[in-house]
Design a protein around this motif. Structure first.
Motif, PDB file in Angstrom:
ATOM      1  N   ARG A 176     -30.587 -29.348   8.736  1.00 47.46           N
ATOM      2  CA  ARG A 176     -30.455 -30.777   8.448  1.00 47.46           C
ATOM      3  C   ARG A 176     -29.008 -31.194   8.181  1.00 47.46           C
ATOM      4  O   ARG A 176     -28.268 -30.513   7.475  1.00 47.46           O
ATOM      5  N   GLN A 177     -28.644 -32.364   8.751  1.00 48.81           N
ATOM      6  CA  GLN A 177     -27.326 -32.954   8.548  1.00 48.81           C
ATOM      7  C   GLN A 177     -27.495 -34.417   8.136  1.00 48.81           C
ATOM      8  O   GLN A 177     -28.609 -34.870   7.892  1.00 48.81           O
ATOM      9  N   SER A 178     -26.392 -35.140   8.061  1.00 46.05           N
ATOM     10  CA  SER A 178     -26.455 -36.539   7.642  1.00 46.05           C
ATOM     11  C   SER A 178     -27.270 -37.360   8.630  1.00 46.05           C
ATOM     12  O   SER A 178     -27.333 -37.046   9.829  1.00 46.05           O
ATOM     13  N   ASP A 179     -27.881 -38.433   8.131  1.00 42.46           N
ATOM     14  CA  ASP A 179     -28.895 -39.185   8.869  1.00 42.46           C
ATOM     15  C   ASP A 179     -28.461 -39.666  10.250  1.00 42.46           C
ATOM     16  O   ASP A 179     -29.262 -39.671  11.195  1.00 42.46           O
ATOM     17  N   GLU A 180     -27.223 -40.098  10.417  1.00 43.54           N
ATOM     18  CA  GLU A 180     -26.806 -40.699  11.686  1.00 43.54           C
ATOM     19  C   GLU A 180     -26.260 -39.696  12.689  1.00 43.54           C
ATOM     20  O   GLU A 180     -25.886 -40.065  13.801  1.00 43.54           O
ATOM     21  N   ARG A 181     -26.234 -38.432  12.311  1.00 45.43           N
ATOM     22  CA  ARG A 181     -25.800 -37.397  13.264  1.00 45.43           C
ATOM     23  C   ARG A 181     -26.915 -37.124  14.265  1.00 45.43           C
ATOM     24  O   ARG A 181     -28.104 -37.204  13.939  1.00 45.43           O
TER      25      ARG A 181
END
Length: 260
Positions: A177-182
């Motif tokens: 998981r990464q930041s939402d907009e990636r």
């Protein structure tokens, strides 16, 4: 003589100028241009383009839409005296036959070859429309609690569908998981998938990634998932489309014999 690049520019600036789907059509035409090379548009070129469309977009509905865009391009060129009037785009008839899913042998081969590919895993467990725009649009904000929200472009609008990914894929996604907009998958991962698929074609020349979607739907139907649910997770606008996944094979007939 006129080349496809010039036709694309002229059509996008005139006939397609106010169309919501213009960008998508332009990209599709550029893909044809790149595949067929820098050749003048004559009847041979058009026939080769139609053949390329059938091979590249195996979904009959998509192939017809891309073919219609090509026909629109040719007609625009004729309107502005860039092409001869006698040139015609002969599209193949709409294909309403059953969808071609993967054999177990093919599926086992792909599963082993793409064992470390998140792209392949997502195609297999969600029924995405190939490794293209649907996949590229996915962001981390689209994944929550085991459900993936997939956006499909329908004309000028967007249709959303939610698809469960299963425990194993959910655990993998949470670990990445990464930041939402990636993007959920990177462009590099998509390019690597397509590069490996070129190797797949050496073993199975006619295999295309879209068949993974067909196998996903067929798997759901075979395991008793109601058609209206399959329709929803596949993002079909009509139950008639979903019904094309109702294959009848010898095992189905054997089950009938067992019931008698």
């Amino acid at each position: 003589m006129t080349h496809l690049k010039k036709l694309i520019k002229t059509t996008s600036e005139s006939k397609w100028r106010n169309k919501a789907s213009a960008t998508n059509m332009v990209n599709q035409m550029h893909r044809i241009d790149e595949a067929l090379g820098d050749r003048p548009v004559d009847q041979r070129y058009i026939d080769d383009a139609v053949a390329f469309i059938s091979q590249t977009w195996p979904n009959p509905g998509t192939a017809r839409r891309v073919g219609s865009a090509l026909k629109s391009l040719v007609r625009c060129g004729q309107r502005y005296d860039m092409l001869k009037e006698r040139l015609r785009v002969e599209l193949p008839p709409a294909n309403d036959r059953e969808r071609q899913h993967l054999t177990q042998e093919q599926l086992d081969f792909l599963t082993e070859k793409f064992s470390h590919s998140l792209v392949f895993r997502l195609l297999r467990v969600t029924g995405l429309r190939g490794a293209g725009e649907e996949l590229r649009r996915l962001r981390w904000c689209d994944y929550r609690d085991g459900l993936l929200t997939i956006a499909s472009k329908k004309g000028a609008g967007t249709v959303l569908r939610q698809v469960p990914v299963g425990e194993e894929t959910a655990a993998l996604l949470e670990s990445r998981r990464q930041s939402d907009e990636r993007p959920l998958v990177t462009e590099l991962e998509i390019r690597e998938f397509h590069s490996q698929w070129a190797e797949v074609r050496q073993v199975y020349p006619h295999l295309v990634p879209y068949q993974i979607r067909h196998s996903y739907a067929n798997h759901l139907v075979k395991n008793g998932v109601p058609l209206h649910v399959v329709k929803q997770v596949m993002g079909h606008s009509s139950i008639t489309t979903t019904q094309r996944y109702l294959h009848v094979d010898q095992s189905d007939l054997t089950r009938i014999e067992e019931l008698l």
